[in-house]
Design an enzyme around this catalytic site. Structure first.
Site, PDB file in Angstrom:
ATOM      1  N   ASP A   7       0.694  -1.091   0.020  1.00 25.46           N
ATOM      2  CA  ASP A   7       0.059   0.088   0.200  1.00 25.46           C
ATOM      3  C   ASP A   7       0.936   1.217   0.094  1.00 25.46           C
ATOM      4  OD1 ASP A   7       0.990   0.440   2.678  1.00 25.46           O
ATOM      5  OD2 ASP A   7      -1.111   0.429   3.522  1.00 25.46           O
ATOM      6  N   CYS A  64       3.246  -2.897   4.180  1.00 29.43           N
ATOM      7  CA  CYS A  64       2.341  -1.656   4.378  1.00 29.43           C
ATOM      8  C   CYS A  64       2.888  -1.103   5.531  1.00 29.43           C
ATOM      9  CB  CYS A  64       0.963  -2.124   4.634  1.00 29.43           C
ATOM     10  SG  CYS A  64       0.850  -3.024   6.454  1.00 29.43           S
ATOM     11  N   GLY A  65       2.425  -0.078   6.043  1.00 26.81           N
ATOM     12  CA  GLY A  65       3.315   0.856   7.107  1.00 26.81           C
ATOM     13  C   GLY A  65       3.676  -0.029   8.027  1.00 26.81           C
ATOM     14  N   THR A  66       2.862  -0.818   8.881  1.00 29.75           N
ATOM     15  CA  THR A  66       3.579  -1.861   9.895  1.00 29.75           C
ATOM     16  C   THR A  66       3.754  -3.188   9.441  1.00 29.75           C
ATOM     17  OG1 THR A  66       1.177  -2.305  10.386  1.00 29.75           O
ATOM     18  CG2 THR A  66       2.101  -0.315  11.834  1.00 29.75           C
ATOM     19  N   GLY A  67       3.229  -3.402   8.392  1.00 29.15           N
ATOM     20  CA  GLY A  67       3.306  -4.895   7.905  1.00 29.15           C
ATOM     21  C   GLY A  67       2.201  -5.744   8.583  1.00 29.15           C
ATOM     22  N   HIS A  97      11.195 -23.559   9.347  1.00 28.38           N
ATOM     23  CA  HIS A  97      10.056 -24.196  10.065  1.00 28.38           C
ATOM     24  C   HIS A  97       8.601 -23.888   9.531  1.00 28.38           C
ATOM     25  CE1 HIS A  97      12.487 -23.948  14.343  1.00 28.38           C
ATOM     26  NE2 HIS A  97      13.479 -23.803  13.301  1.00 28.38           N
ATOM     27  N   HIS A 133       7.989 -30.268  11.289  1.00 32.43           N
ATOM     28  CA  HIS A 133       7.376 -28.891  10.881  1.00 32.43           C
ATOM     29  C   HIS A 133       6.450 -29.250   9.643  1.00 32.43           C
ATOM     30  CE1 HIS A 133      10.312 -26.869  13.023  1.00 32.43           C
ATOM     31  NE2 HIS A 133      11.416 -27.295  12.503  1.00 32.43           N
TER      32      HIS A 133
HETATM   33  C1  RB5 Z   1      -1.666   2.804   6.151  1.00 34.14           C
HETATM   34  O1  RB5 Z   1      -1.964   4.155   7.026  1.00 34.14           O
HETATM   35  C2  RB5 Z   1      -1.666   2.041   7.255  1.00 34.14           C
HETATM   36  O2  RB5 Z   1      -2.653   1.904   8.451  1.00 34.14           O
HETATM   37  C3  RB5 Z   1      -1.210   0.623   6.800  1.00 34.14           C
HETATM   38  O3  RB5 Z   1      -0.026   0.659   5.876  1.00 34.14           O
HETATM   39  C4  RB5 Z   1      -0.692  -0.448   7.584  1.00 34.14           C
HETATM   40  O4  RB5 Z   1       0.347   0.123   8.636  1.00 34.14           O
HETATM   41  C5  RB5 Z   1      -1.865  -1.412   8.281  1.00 34.14           C
HETATM   42  O5  RB5 Z   1      -1.596  -2.356   9.171  1.00 34.14           O
END
Ligand code: RB5
Length: 142
Positions: A7, A64-67, A97, A133
């Site tokens: 994203d 994404c921002g956090t994954g 694993h 595994h």
């Molecule tokens: C986008 O702002 C953010 O919410 C998305 O990239 C992600 O971190 C969501 O888990």
């Protein structure tokens, strides 16, 4: 073939990773997004995971921002074992694993230097093939 997607929160890191894959002569397909306009990570999780489950790509990379959001989305798809990694130890262990087939990264969490090492570790580490595994992976699918 590697399927890659992000994203807007993962867009910048995805550019760095694609540059690295190109330098390593690893083929990849980019499923978007294609700029930093706000967009919805489940869309890209779906596109990339279907490439993997349908056998057109060996593995996927989702950012994404956090994954977190993109890994939650990816793991809804049967046959996908998506691993959110913030270090090389986890990237190695999840291949050995869990036979993870999708790597998830947080573009706002890891810098590009570490992310590239995580990608290399993930792509270069084989599944252990250990019976215990394999058994556990079968249990995930049940
Ligand atoms: C986008 O702002 C953010 O919410 C998305 O990239 C992600 O971190 C969501 O888990």
């Amino acid at each position: 073939m590697i399927a890659i997607g992000s994203d807007h929160g993962g867009y910048a890191l995805k550019q760095e990773i694609m540059k690295h894959l190109k330098e390593r002569n690893i083929e990849y397909k980019d499923f978007g997004c294609y700029d930093e306009s706000s967009c919805d990570y489940p869309v890209y999780a779906r596109l990339v995971t279907h490439e993997v489950t349908e056998g057109r790509s060996d593995k996927g990379i989702l950012i994404c921002g956090t994954g977190i959001g993109i890994s939650i989305s990816a793991n809804k798809v049967p046959g996908i074992r998506a691993a959110l990694c913030t270090d090389c130890f986890c990237a190695e262990a999840t291949r050995q694993h869990n036979d993870a087939n999708v790597l998830c990264l947080g573009g706002r969490v890891v810098g590009s230097g570490l992310a590239i090492k995580i990608v290399d570790t993930f792509l270069d580490t084989p599944f252990s093939e250990d019976e215990r595994h394999k058994r556990r992976i079968q249990q995930i699918e049940q």
